[in-house]
Motif scaffolding. Sequence first.
Motif, PDB file in Angstrom:
ATOM      1  N   GLU A   1      41.123   1.777 -34.228  1.00 52.06           N
ATOM      2  CA  GLU A   1      41.305   3.042 -33.494  1.00 52.06           C
ATOM      3  C   GLU A   1      41.075   2.876 -31.993  1.00 52.06           C
ATOM      4  N   GLU A   2      40.180   1.967 -31.628  1.00 50.09           N
ATOM      5  CA  GLU A   2      39.841   1.745 -30.220  1.00 50.09           C
ATOM      6  C   GLU A   2      40.707   0.679 -29.556  1.00 50.09           C
ATOM      7  N   GLY A   3      41.642   0.098 -30.311  1.00 51.20           N
ATOM      8  CA  GLY A   3      42.520  -0.924 -29.750  1.00 51.20           C
ATOM      9  C   GLY A   3      41.832  -2.265 -29.528  1.00 51.20           C
ATOM     10  N   LEU A   4      40.741  -2.485 -30.227  1.00 52.20           N
ATOM     11  CA  LEU A   4      39.999  -3.750 -30.107  1.00 52.20           C
ATOM     12  C   LEU A   4      40.382  -4.663 -31.272  1.00 52.20           C
ATOM     13  N   THR A   5      41.675  -4.863 -31.432  1.00 49.04           N
ATOM     14  CA  THR A   5      42.185  -5.560 -32.612  1.00 49.04           C
ATOM     15  C   THR A   5      41.982  -7.070 -32.587  1.00 49.04           C
ATOM     16  N   ASP A   6      41.515  -7.614 -31.456  1.00 50.17           N
ATOM     17  CA  ASP A   6      41.258  -9.054 -31.389  1.00 50.17           C
ATOM     18  C   ASP A   6      39.853  -9.406 -31.900  1.00 50.17           C
ATOM     19  N   ILE A   7      39.071  -8.410 -32.262  1.00 45.51           N
ATOM     20  CA  ILE A   7      37.716  -8.652 -32.754  1.00 45.51           C
ATOM     21  C   ILE A   7      37.734  -8.683 -34.276  1.00 45.51           C
TER      22      ILE A   7
ATOM     23  N   GLN B   1      21.147   0.146 -28.939  1.00 47.98           N
ATOM     24  CA  GLN B   1      20.330   1.104 -28.191  1.00 47.98           C
ATOM     25  C   GLN B   1      20.526   0.849 -26.699  1.00 47.98           C
ATOM     26  N   ASP B   2      20.502   1.911 -25.909  1.00 46.44           N
ATOM     27  CA  ASP B   2      20.810   1.762 -24.490  1.00 46.44           C
ATOM     28  C   ASP B   2      19.735   2.330 -23.566  1.00 46.44           C
ATOM     29  N   ASP B   3      18.519   2.412 -24.054  1.00 47.67           N
ATOM     30  CA  ASP B   3      17.393   2.896 -23.262  1.00 47.67           C
ATOM     31  C   ASP B   3      16.593   1.683 -22.777  1.00 47.67           C
TER      32      ASP B   3
ATOM     33  N   CYS C   1      25.918   4.018 -35.135  1.00 50.61           N
ATOM     34  CA  CYS C   1      25.625   2.769 -34.401  1.00 50.61           C
ATOM     35  C   CYS C   1      26.908   2.031 -34.035  1.00 50.61           C
ATOM     36  N   LEU C   2      27.868   2.015 -34.940  1.00 47.43           N
ATOM     37  CA  LEU C   2      29.102   1.267 -34.705  1.00 47.43           C
ATOM     38  C   LEU C   2      29.963   1.902 -33.618  1.00 47.43           C
TER      39      LEU C   2
ATOM     40  N   LYS D   1      30.216  -0.337 -26.319  1.00 44.47           N
ATOM     41  CA  LYS D   1      29.608  -1.471 -25.622  1.00 44.47           C
ATOM     42  C   LYS D   1      30.597  -2.631 -25.518  1.00 44.47           C
ATOM     43  N   LEU D   2      31.341  -2.880 -26.581  1.00 51.11           N
ATOM     44  CA  LEU D   2      32.332  -3.967 -26.572  1.00 51.11           C
ATOM     45  C   LEU D   2      33.432  -3.673 -25.542  1.00 51.11           C
ATOM     46  N   LYS D   3      33.860  -2.421 -25.476  1.00 54.19           N
ATOM     47  CA  LYS D   3      34.905  -2.042 -24.506  1.00 54.19           C
ATOM     48  C   LYS D   3      34.390  -2.204 -23.080  1.00 54.19           C
ATOM     49  N   LYS D   4      33.158  -1.781 -22.877  1.00 58.29           N
ATOM     50  CA  LYS D   4      32.546  -1.854 -21.545  1.00 58.29           C
ATOM     51  C   LYS D   4      32.395  -3.301 -21.082  1.00 58.29           C
ATOM     52  N   ASP D   5      32.067  -4.191 -21.992  1.00 53.02           N
ATOM     53  CA  ASP D   5      31.821  -5.598 -21.661  1.00 53.02           C
ATOM     54  C   ASP D   5      33.102  -6.408 -21.447  1.00 53.02           C
TER      55      ASP D   5
END
Length: 194
Positions: free
Chosen positions: A28-34, A112-114, A182-183, A189-193
């Motif tokens: 759905e996020e277009g991260l099909t290479d993962i 987690q992002d704190d 969580c996912l 996070k994966l998109k941001k990185d």
Amino acid sequence: MNRILFVCTGNTCRSPMAEGIMRKILSEEGLTDIEVRSAGVAAYEGTQLSDHAASVLKNKGCVGPSASTFLSQILIDWADLVLTMTSSHKRHTIQLYPEAVDKVYTLKEYVQDDPQLADKISEMESLITELELKQALSGQITEEERERVLTLQKELPLPDIADPFGGSYREYEKCAWEIEECLIKLAAKLKKDR
């Protein structure tokens, strides 16, 4: 980061749900290479998913693995990131595969992002490692050390995703919802990185 391995105990409930849900989110996020896979620290190779886990995945429109897989060196080598369902799975994985220490996290810990929470988690892990080593060498744990562990435990959210094994369908749904939450953060996070 192109390969993620989810780890639980028997690879029949939590990690297969994580694998199936993550596949759908990545699509759905277009991260099909993962790529994603799952395994269990105490899995019996080839065991079918629990009926409730399979039903939850089906109802969410997700496809999980067809059978359980035992955590192995081959899978550890394959993975760029290993995400466990509990801190005990994390410790077990690191004990078996110490060379993977830099890529093994609990799922909740990794997303987690704190920053303050991250510091406390790091302190807790360091303290527990230090105390385990001290105890293994027949050292005495001080009252101050015990108090610090208790204080940190009270301040930190539970790092584990509870095992629904043997529970009702509703418990599996609740577990899947917690994993999915969580996912979604993981995908962001994966998109941001990138």
